[in-house]
Write a protein that holds these residues in place. Sequence first.
Motif, mmCIF file in Angstrom:
data_model
loop_
_atom_site.group_PDB
_atom_site.id
_atom_site.type_symbol
_atom_site.label_atom_id
_atom_site.label_comp_id
_atom_site.label_asym_id
_atom_site.label_seq_id
_atom_site.Cartn_x
_atom_site.Cartn_y
_atom_site.Cartn_z
ATOM 1 N N GLY A 82 8.413 -2.296 -6.763
ATOM 2 C CA GLY A 82 7.506 -2.691 -5.679
ATOM 3 C C GLY A 82 8.238 -2.596 -4.353
ATOM 4 N N SER A 83 7.501 -2.265 -3.290
ATOM 5 C CA SER A 83 8.202 -2.114 -2.009
ATOM 6 C C SER A 83 8.543 -3.483 -1.406
ATOM 7 N N ILE A 143 12.164 -3.903 -0.040
ATOM 8 C CA ILE A 143 12.425 -4.162 1.386
ATOM 9 C C ILE A 143 13.335 -5.387 1.521
ATOM 10 N N TYR A 198 4.198 -7.684 8.023
ATOM 11 C CA TYR A 198 4.123 -8.041 6.611
ATOM 12 C C TYR A 198 5.241 -9.082 6.353
ATOM 13 N N TYR A 203 9.395 -9.034 5.761
ATOM 14 C CA TYR A 203 10.404 -8.570 6.728
ATOM 15 C C TYR A 203 11.172 -9.768 7.307
ATOM 16 N N ASN A 211 -0.146 -3.107 8.273
ATOM 17 C CA ASN A 211 -0.825 -4.243 7.668
ATOM 18 C C ASN A 211 -0.352 -5.479 8.424
ATOM 19 N N ASP A 214 8.039 1.362 6.560
ATOM 20 C CA ASP A 214 7.281 0.863 5.406
ATOM 21 C C ASP A 214 5.949 1.617 5.391
ATOM 22 N N ALA A 245 3.392 1.775 3.165
ATOM 23 C CA ALA A 245 2.595 1.299 2.021
ATOM 24 C C ALA A 245 1.205 1.941 1.977
ATOM 25 N N THR A 256 4.750 3.155 -2.016
ATOM 26 C CA THR A 256 4.406 2.360 -3.200
ATOM 27 C C THR A 256 3.187 2.932 -3.918
ATOM 28 N N LYS A 265 -1.130 0.582 -3.591
ATOM 29 C CA LYS A 265 -2.408 0.782 -2.898
ATOM 30 C C LYS A 265 -2.971 2.168 -3.169
ATOM 31 N N ARG A 311 4.027 -2.564 -10.441
ATOM 32 C CA ARG A 311 5.254 -2.778 -9.671
ATOM 33 C C ARG A 311 6.144 -1.528 -9.702
ATOM 34 N N ALA A 315 7.552 1.542 -6.903
ATOM 35 C CA ALA A 315 7.620 2.059 -5.540
ATOM 36 C C ALA A 315 8.931 2.845 -5.435
ATOM 37 N N TYR A 356 -8.229 -2.646 5.569
ATOM 38 C CA TYR A 356 -8.417 -3.942 6.231
ATOM 39 C C TYR A 356 -9.241 -3.819 7.515
HETATM 40 C C1 LIG Z 1 2.844 -3.237 4.678
HETATM 41 C C2 LIG Z 1 3.101 -3.566 3.259
HETATM 42 N N1 LIG Z 1 4.323 -3.334 2.756
HETATM 43 C C3 LIG Z 1 4.615 -3.618 1.485
HETATM 44 C C4 LIG Z 1 3.667 -4.175 0.650
HETATM 45 C C5 LIG Z 1 4.075 -4.523 -0.759
HETATM 46 O O1 LIG Z 1 3.709 -3.537 -1.637
HETATM 47 P P1 LIG Z 1 4.277 -3.537 -3.124
HETATM 48 O O2 LIG Z 1 3.112 -3.849 -3.992
HETATM 49 O O3 LIG Z 1 4.813 -2.161 -3.327
HETATM 50 O O4 LIG Z 1 5.342 -4.558 -3.221
HETATM 51 C C6 LIG Z 1 2.391 -4.446 1.128
HETATM 52 C C7 LIG Z 1 1.395 -5.092 0.267
HETATM 53 O O5 LIG Z 1 0.385 -5.587 0.682
HETATM 54 C C8 LIG Z 1 2.105 -4.131 2.467
HETATM 55 O O6 LIG Z 1 0.916 -4.368 2.992
#
Ligand SMILES: Cc1ncc(COP(=O)(O)O)c(C=O)c1O
Length: 390
Positions: free
Chosen positions: A99-100, A104, A125, A128, A173, A201, A203, A232, A235, A243, A245, A320
Amino acid sequence: MSRTSLSAIPPYVFYELDARRAAARATGQPLLDVGIGSPDGPIPPVVVETMQRVAADRSLSGYPYFQGHPLFREAVAGYLHTRFGVTIDPAGELLALAGSKEGIAELILAHTNPGDVVLIPAVYYPVYARATLLAGAEPVYVPFLPDGCLDLDALDAATVARATVMIVNYPGNPTTTSVSLDELARYVAFAERHGLLLLSDLAYSELSYDGYAVPSVLQVPGASRVAVETHTCSKSFNMAGVRIAFLAGNREAIARLDAYRANIGYGVSTLAQLAGAAAFTHHAQIVPPIVAEYRARRDAIVTAFTAGGWHVPAPTATMYLWLDVPPGLSDWQWVDALIEHAGVVVTPGMAFGDAGRGKFRVSFVQPAEQLVRAAEGIVATAAWSTAQRR
Ligand SMILES: Cc1ncc(COP(=O)(O)O)c(C=O)c1O
């Protein structure tokens, strides 16, 4: 700055939202949840078939490869090449991530020391900032220009001198802001000038509409001298629960993260990696129907808001809407009013940092008819709250 203890980090807003959601449900109230960004669509059949096959394959039951299974790395390199025209060395410029979000966080922990600064977009997000605090480093929030690009000139030289990592997230996001490749090149140049690691990022790389193709920072010539990017499956392919990425780009940053992770884990489950490999290999078939569904949902909800007299521009990317809380209400007052009067759950803007206050996020994670109901409930609750204050 000393290492921040866990108890000094503010509670995770999504936990608080979960508690309010659970409390409403406990009273028997039906809820329409457009708060969390967890895709409701099915895992693509080609991925499900792969997972079934891999789960039954005795030769794949051992510990995974630390850096990534060769089939995963090959599939990702192929995807980056066909989708973005980017060539990477899958042996040294790529790492599988569970997962990202986790990736991250680990990247920040591996690349910062206490007292370092991490440059983070003003509305962001949450991981960070939270990973930065866990590392004992200092999050510094970069304000946005009116067009949603980062106002790098607002940063003072002393802060930039202490910075080690800078994060960008476009499409954003929760902001939904998209940027051009030229803008990404400006961030690469800034990172290079100041000796920063630039983390993009990405995503929402595939969730774009109306002819907009999301660019990768790795398309900027020379970007891999300073940049890495997370992608990742969550989405793009409805695989948030799997999970899987990856991180691609700067070789030294990848080697450092690989070394960091080797101390605490065994890499990413082979099942998840090979599921991800199937998704990236078949991305050109998997993505269009997913995007078509989100586009239809976006159009339905924007039309419903417009019919209710709200001016809501249709975002060209992400899943969104990022909207204004009606005047006179705090984020939580608005969230509570929506739960109570409309049975609709949204995410308060302060979940994405102080600069997000006064806004709220709606996710396209319900079928179009339900999104229309959510919009109608939001419009009606705003009218009710205005009438209350007269
Ligand atoms: C901007 C952003 N980065 C990372 C993620 C996390 O994604 P992952 O499911 O790969 O952990 C999200 C999930 O909503 C996101 O919106």
